[in-house]
Every structure is written in C-alpha cells, then in structure tokens.
Scaffold this active site. Structure first.
Site, PDB file in Angstrom:
ATOM      1  N   HIS A  64      12.288 -64.780  46.211  1.00 59.07           N
ATOM      2  CA  HIS A  64      11.183 -64.923  47.163  1.00 59.07           C
ATOM      3  C   HIS A  64      11.374 -66.253  47.900  1.00 59.07           C
ATOM      4  O   HIS A  64      11.783 -67.259  47.298  1.00 59.07           O
ATOM      5  CB  HIS A  64       9.819 -64.888  46.442  1.00 59.07           C
ATOM      6  N   ASP A  66       9.641 -68.659  48.961  1.00 60.55           N
ATOM      7  CA  ASP A  66       9.010 -69.930  48.569  1.00 60.55           C
ATOM      8  C   ASP A  66       9.753 -70.615  47.430  1.00 60.55           C
ATOM      9  O   ASP A  66       9.373 -71.708  47.022  1.00 60.55           O
ATOM     10  CB  ASP A  66       7.527 -69.723  48.214  1.00 60.55           C
ATOM     11  N   HIS A  67      10.828 -69.996  46.933  1.00 61.10           N
ATOM     12  CA  HIS A  67      11.578 -70.594  45.816  1.00 61.10           C
ATOM     13  C   HIS A  67      13.026 -70.933  46.174  1.00 61.10           C
ATOM     14  O   HIS A  67      13.711 -71.564  45.392  1.00 61.10           O
ATOM     15  CB  HIS A  67      11.549 -69.665  44.592  1.00 61.10           C
ATOM     16  N   HIS A 142       8.250 -60.245  37.350  1.00 65.77           N
ATOM     17  CA  HIS A 142       7.685 -60.495  38.666  1.00 65.77           C
ATOM     18  C   HIS A 142       7.988 -59.256  39.510  1.00 65.77           C
ATOM     19  O   HIS A 142       8.543 -58.281  39.000  1.00 65.77           O
ATOM     20  CB  HIS A 142       8.334 -61.769  39.212  1.00 65.77           C
ATOM     21  N   ASP A 213       8.047 -67.251  38.887  1.00 65.39           N
ATOM     22  CA  ASP A 213       6.731 -66.590  38.949  1.00 65.39           C
ATOM     23  C   ASP A 213       6.734 -65.445  37.926  1.00 65.39           C
ATOM     24  O   ASP A 213       7.752 -64.785  37.745  1.00 65.39           O
ATOM     25  CB  ASP A 213       6.506 -65.991  40.336  1.00 65.39           C
TER      26      ASP A 213
HETATM   27 ZN   LIG Z   1       6.378 -67.840  44.431  1.00 67.89          ZN
HETATM   28 ZN   LIG Z   2       7.638 -64.802  43.750  1.00 67.35          ZN
END
Ligand SMILES: [Zn+2]
Ligand SMILES: [Zn+2]
Length: 327
Positions: A64, A66-67, A142, A213
């Site tokens: 994802h 954001d990582h 996740h 996550d």
């Molecule tokens: Zn995340």
């Molecule tokens: Zn994620």
C-alpha cells in the site's frame, strides 16, 4: 548497547493534520534500519537530521502506497549523493519489479548495489541477522500480503567485571573463556579462575516488534511474548470496530489488548486514520486497557533500555548518530 526507535511518520493512507505516512528508523549498536518508507520519508530524515547515508537495510511491510511510496525518492537521493555502499531492501514480492521498472525507464544506473529480497507472506522466519541481532517476519493479515518485523537481540556473552583484569591478571584468552562461561584451569588441574567470580550474567535479550497493517491477530502474542517495545497499528477508535474489521485494521482498544496478551513492556500506537485530528481519544482508549501506551509522535525516539535500566523517551535531536547541525 544502544537500541532505539525514532518515529518518522504514523498517519494512515495520506498526509493529514501535519502527520506523515508510516516510517520509522531503528538504531541497534550504531546500525540504522528503516522500517517502511511512506511518501516524504527522506524529508523527515533530513528534518530530524538523521543520517540516511548510514541506512543499510530497509524493511517494507506491504505494497500500500502509505508504506513504500517514499522508497524510490530515497534511493535516488542516495544515488545523487554518490553512495557506493550496498543497500538491502526486504519487501513483498513485486517490490523488486516496481523499482526495476522505474530505474529502467529513467535509464538510471545506480551508483551502489541495490539488493531487493522478496519476503513472501507466511510463517515467521529470519530475514536478516548479524552477530548481535536478528530480524524476523511477523505474519500479519491485511487486504494484501503483509509482514511485520521483529527485531530480536541474540543471546550475548557474559559481562566481564573490569576490575577482575588486574585482580586476576586475566589474559585475552582467559577473557574469551570466562565470557563464554568456562573456568580456567592450570596444567595440574587446579582451578585458577572461576568464571562466576570475574563475570556477570549476559544482559537479557531485548526486542522490538513492528505490527502494521493488520487486523487483530491474538495468535501472534506467542511469537512476540515479552517484547520490550511493541508498535501496533491502531487506525480507529473501538466504536469503529466494524470498519476496522472490514478494512483489516485494528482499533486502539484491540492494540492494547494485544499488548496485554503479548505481555509487552511498552506499547506505541500509530497508523492513525485521518478522521482523527486529535489523537488523545485514541491514547486514552488504549491506556484504559494497557497503561504503558504512547502515541507514535514524529521526531520522538523511544529508547529500549535493558530491563534493569529506566525506560525513557527522548528527542531524536539528542541521538549521537544525528547529523551535526549545519550553520
Ligand atoms: Zn497503511
Ligand atoms: Zn495497508
């Protein structure tokens, strides 16, 4: 031996309320490791005057944005800075392809060897180690394949009592023996040095667990049992538990309950939903179930002391491996 974690970002999904996406810098015995690399991570490293050139291993949890969207920018900055030291990146299958496509189409020949090792989801296993430390995966669940990372010290040798060197006339070979827990005998068989008289037991092994996550996974408590410091995502308040379950995330209450189950010494919560401008309600909720909870606040360094030393959280700017302030 130094062991600490500096928070570079802990917001979920997107930049909001002045909070950056996930990234952390782990320092162990002067080795620097980057955990996740959300957009803007290299700017955060500069902001807190942390030496990005000294990072040799980067661990990515999942794909994802954001990582990991800050990863290519960081790699290209290291290239422009003329880095020659090899850089190891561990992350989900596909990350190697993503990086290779970008480098190929920009016709970039990096100034350093970039080694990308795919880390598939699955049972916990060691992905990196040196003499003092090993990094294991933490199986997470996740929406896409995801691994957390568990930094665990190896068992050290017994600690020499400094005054014993003169008192007993210890030679280097004696020191090596007593630190291994062996006694020293004369050729006649006479006991010369009892290792218990000149050494103390090894320090207890310390550990740091990074879980983001994921939905709540109580079964991971056995693997992370007794972790000195546990980071667990807490995207939502518990009133949003249905949304947390639907999106494979965790609530603040669940993170705290997991810390209790794992008998962690301290908990850091992060990966905050952008719906929360104020984070105090998340902290309050977690502390109701696990008192020693802290917010993942950017720029804060969490020391991981030996259990007989006092726990402390101090400013990243005080870290001895920080860049000197430029005039
Ligand atoms: Zn995340
Ligand atoms: Zn994620």
């Amino acid at each position: 031996m130094k062991f600490d974690v500096t928070i570079l970002g802990a917001n979920s999904a997107k930049f909001a309320h002045g909070r950056h996406q996930t990234s952390q810098l782990v320092c162990h015995n002067e080795h620097l490791f980057l955990l996740d690399c959300g957009e803007g991570t290299q700017l955060q490293l500069m902001r807190y005057r942390l030496k990005m050139s000294r990072i040799n291993q980067i661990f990515i949890t999942h794909l994802h944005g954001d990582h990991f969207l800050g990863l290519l920018g960081l790699i290209l900055t290291l290239h422009l800075n003329g880095r020659t030291q090899r850089l190891e990146v561990f992350g989900p299958p596909g990350l190697d392809e993503i990086l290779a496509v970008q480098l190929r189409w920009s016709e970039t020949a990096l100034s350093f060897p970039l080694i990308v090792t795919p880390v598939p989801a699955g049972p916990s296993r060691t992905v990196w180690e040196n003499e003092h430390l090993e990094v294991l995966t933490i199986p997470l669940e996740h929406r896409i394949p995801c691994n957390g990372y568990f930094f665990r010290e190896k068992q050290g040798k017994r600690r020499l009592v400094a005054s014993a060197i003169d008192t007993y006339g210890l030679r280097p070979q004696h020191i090596a023996m007593v630190r291994r827990g062996e006694d020293v005998y004369a050729d006649t068989g006479e006991l010369l040095i009892d290792h218990r008289h000149v050494t103390l037991p090894p320090h207890p092994r310390r550990s740091y667990a990074f879980c983001s996550d994921t939905r709540l996974l109580p079964q991971n408590a056995a693997l992370l049992q007794g972790a000195d410091l546990l980071y667990h995502e807490a995207t939502f308040l518990h009133e949003q538990q249905d949304r947390a379950a639907a999106t494979f995330h965790t609530t603040a209450r669940q993170a705290a309950e997991f810390a209790t189950l794992a008998q962690a010494r301290r908990l850091i919560i992060g990966h905050f939903s952008s719906r929360y401008r104020e984070l105090a309600p998340l902290l309050d909720e977690a502390r109701t179930y696990f008192a020693s909870t802290h917010l993942a606040e950017e720029g804060v360094t969490f020391d991981i002391p030996y259990p007989d030393q006092e726990a402390d959280a101090s400013s990243a700017a005080a870290a001895p491996w920080a860049e000197p302030v430029q005039a």
